[in-house]
Every structure is written in C-alpha cells, then in structure tokens.
Design a protein around this motif. Structure first.
Motif, short mmCIF file in Angstrom:
data_model
loop_
_atom_site.label_atom_id
_atom_site.label_comp_id
_atom_site.label_asym_id
_atom_site.label_seq_id
_atom_site.Cartn_x
_atom_site.Cartn_y
_atom_site.Cartn_z
N LEU A 7 15.57 37.37 -84.80
CA LEU A 7 16.93 37.39 -83.95
C LEU A 7 17.28 36.01 -83.68
N TYR A 8 16.14 35.18 -83.19
CA TYR A 8 16.55 33.75 -82.53
C TYR A 8 16.96 32.99 -83.65
N TYR A 9 16.54 32.96 -85.05
CA TYR A 9 17.09 32.49 -86.12
C TYR A 9 18.55 32.89 -86.40
N PHE A 10 18.79 33.98 -86.43
CA PHE A 10 20.11 34.63 -86.49
C PHE A 10 21.02 34.01 -85.51
N TRP A 11 20.53 34.11 -84.05
CA TRP A 11 21.44 33.64 -83.10
C TRP A 11 21.89 32.07 -83.07
N ASN A 12 20.71 31.25 -83.54
CA ASN A 12 21.11 30.09 -83.81
C ASN A 12 21.99 29.78 -84.95
N VAL A 13 22.01 30.37 -85.99
CA VAL A 13 22.82 30.35 -87.18
C VAL A 13 24.36 30.56 -86.49
N ALA A 14 24.39 31.75 -85.75
CA ALA A 14 25.62 32.11 -85.34
C ALA A 14 26.16 31.02 -84.43
N LYS A 15 25.51 30.28 -83.42
CA LYS A 15 25.98 29.09 -82.55
C LYS A 15 26.29 28.01 -83.25
N ALA A 16 25.39 27.65 -84.36
CA ALA A 16 25.55 26.43 -85.14
C ALA A 16 26.86 26.69 -86.12
N GLY A 17 27.06 27.66 -86.60
CA GLY A 17 27.92 27.81 -87.69
C GLY A 17 27.49 27.76 -89.06
N LEU A 28 13.33 23.57 -89.69
CA LEU A 28 12.89 24.42 -90.57
C LEU A 28 13.97 24.22 -91.97
N THR A 29 13.37 25.07 -92.91
CA THR A 29 14.05 24.77 -94.25
C THR A 29 15.15 26.09 -94.09
N PRO A 30 16.46 25.76 -94.92
CA PRO A 30 17.54 26.70 -94.77
C PRO A 30 16.79 27.90 -95.59
N GLN A 36 14.62 34.84 -93.17
CA GLN A 36 14.55 35.72 -91.99
C GLN A 36 15.43 36.70 -91.62
N ILE A 37 16.56 35.96 -91.88
CA ILE A 37 17.96 36.77 -91.36
C ILE A 37 18.09 37.81 -92.23
#
Length: 303
Positions: A7-17, A28-30, A36-37
């Motif tokens: 969830l934390y990884y998903f949240w960071n992607v959502a915020k970073a775009g 981390l690597t993409p 994980q997402i």
C-alpha cells in the motif's frame, strides 16, 4: 490481510505521478515497485491504475485507496513522531518546508512565533524547490510549506493554501546608485543595472508586467533564485534590486543600501500550505495568526 508495504508503494506512486519518480524517492527499482503494486491489485481484486499514453492515472478504486492511505499514513506518521527516540514526549515537532525563493528573513519572521508557544517546540526546517516540498507535504513528511504562491491544483496534491499576507515592493541600491536613479522613479530605471529574482519566483511575472506597462527597460545584469545572494550582489554595487516592503529597514541596515523607490502595483504574497483545511496544529496556527496580526499590516506603496 492488507499488505501495508505494498500500500505504501502504491501511495508513493500515486503522489509522485509515476513509478520511476517513486522509485527514485524510495531508492528502489521500478520493477520492484511495479511488482508489489500488481500483487496489491490482485489481493484487492481491483485495478488501481490505468495507463493513458505514457502516464498513469488512478482508477475509481485507486482514488478510494489513496484517500484511505492518506489517513492511514498520517496516523502512522503521528505515531512515529510520538515515539521518536531523542525527542521529549513534551515536545511538539514542527516540520516546515521553506521555498528557496522566500527570503530567509521573511521565513524567520513567519516561523518565530511558533517558538514562543507555552509547549516546547522542536522546529525541523527544510529549504528546497517548491515541487519537492509539495511532494513531501503530500506524504505527510512536512506539517507546513511556506511559499510565495498557492498550491497549484494541477499537481494533484491534497493540501490547502492559507494566505499569510502581502506587501509592496521597494527597490534598493548602494548610495551612489540610489542617488543616481531615485529622481524620476520609476522611469529612471530604464537603462539602470537591475538584479531580479529568478524565473521560479512568483513575483518575477508581475515585475516584468509592471516594466512593460510603464515602458521601463532596465538593463538586467543578474537573475537569482537565492534572494540573499541577489542582495549580496546589490551590496557590492552591481545593481538595483527589489525586496518586500516589510523588509525595507532591515535590508537597508544589513546591506548598507538606500531606497530608490517603491511600487504598490507589484505585490509579493506569502502562503502557508498544509494538509489541513482548518488549521489545528498549534505551531501552524501561531504562524498564521502572527503574520496576519503583525507582520503584513504595513505596506509601503509610495514611490
């Protein structure tokens, strides 16, 4: 059971775009984040992103997940603050990001009231580009961002802009230049050596429009993101420079310069940007109240 790391990884992607920007932030690597997402989506039985061209967009399920994740990680951050080793349980942590275009003297004046609260305050202050500060605010690493513009809606960051105040602009220079260009201000600035804030400063656009409207054509000899550096060049006699009117006396005393002229047509504005619609953090409230009640009461539009 929900995997909070995913969830934390998903949240960071959502915020970073984007996965790439989130990967850089998380070191981390993409591929790791993408995997994980994907596992999180399988566990939830819903797609959280959809790809539109090269961009990722949140699905309806993704938007719902982000909303809940905001609350989850804000609570987690508050817990971390409470238990952080080395910090007294009686201390109030106040994490502030200051845009690099905001004069340090203004930032100090805005933040100083937070240090006078009855409750002990530990101020953690970061200076950076606005875009990076907004990203930190989005993931609740900051309580407040001091900026010279409101939060842009296109960033997709959940936050609220609280106006602190505004003031006119005053031009300063070493005594020799001030005496030469004071008479006939502002048209005397045509051909005058001028130091101006960089393109990232919100006041840059209004300054250029003011020059254009009054048909003033100064000779721009320097552009600066750091206003302290701009004033240092002004102190050395390189050119005339603008500064907020609320800092006029301090600027003249500290840098040995004199007033050339001022204008109320160009206004510098400052904002406190937080994740709270209604300010509740005691230190943030102190900053906002002091700015409105004292710091920006006096403006100086006189030429």
């Amino acid at each position: 059971m929900l995997n909070y790391k995913q969830l934390y990884y998903f949240w960071n992607v959502a915020k970073a775009g984007s996965i790439t920007r989130a990967a850089e932030r998380l070191h981390l690597t993409p591929q790791t984040i993408s995997g994980q997402i994907s596992e999180l989506e399988r566990a939830l039985g819903s797609d959280l992103f959809r790809r539109v061209g090269r961009r990722l967009e949140l699905t309806a399920a993704g938007k719902l997940a982000v909303s809940h994740a905001d609350e989850i990680f804000q609570i987690g951050n508050e817990l971390e603050q409470s238990l952080r080793s080395g910090a007294s349980s009686a201390e109030l942590l106040f994490r502030v990001g200051v845009a690099d275009v905001v004069p340090k003297s203004i930032a100090y004046r805005l933040l100083a009231p937070a240090m006078t609260l009855a409750e002990p305050v530990r101020l953690i202050c970061h200076e950076d580009k606005l875009e990076r500060l907004f990203a930190e605010l989005a993931i609740h690493n900051l309580d407040l961002v001091i900026a010279d513009r409101p939060l842009p809606s296109e960033l997709g960051v959940k936050g609220y802009s609280h106006a602190l105040g505004s003031c006119a602009v005053v031009f300063h220079a070493v005594p020799e230049l001030a005496a030469r260009y004071r008479a006939g201000f502002p048209h005397s600035l045509t051909g005058a050596p001028l130091l101006i804030p960089g393109s990232s400063a919100a006041v840059r656009g209004p300054l250029e429009r003011w020059f254009s409207e009054h048909r003033i054509q100064p000779r721009i000899v320097g552009e600066f993101d750091d206003t302290a550096l701009m004033k240092a060049f002004g102190q050395a006699g390189v050119g005339i420079f603008p500064a907020p009117a609320v800092m006029a006396e301090e600027t003249q005393h500290q840098y040995g310069v004199q007033r050339v002229g001022g204008t109320g047509e160009v206004v510098v504005k400052y904002y406190a940007i937080s994740v709270e619609r209604r300010l509740t953090h005691p230190a943030v409230v102190a900053v906002s109240q002091a700015a409105k009640q004292a710091l920006f009461l006096v403006s100086d539009p006189a030429p």
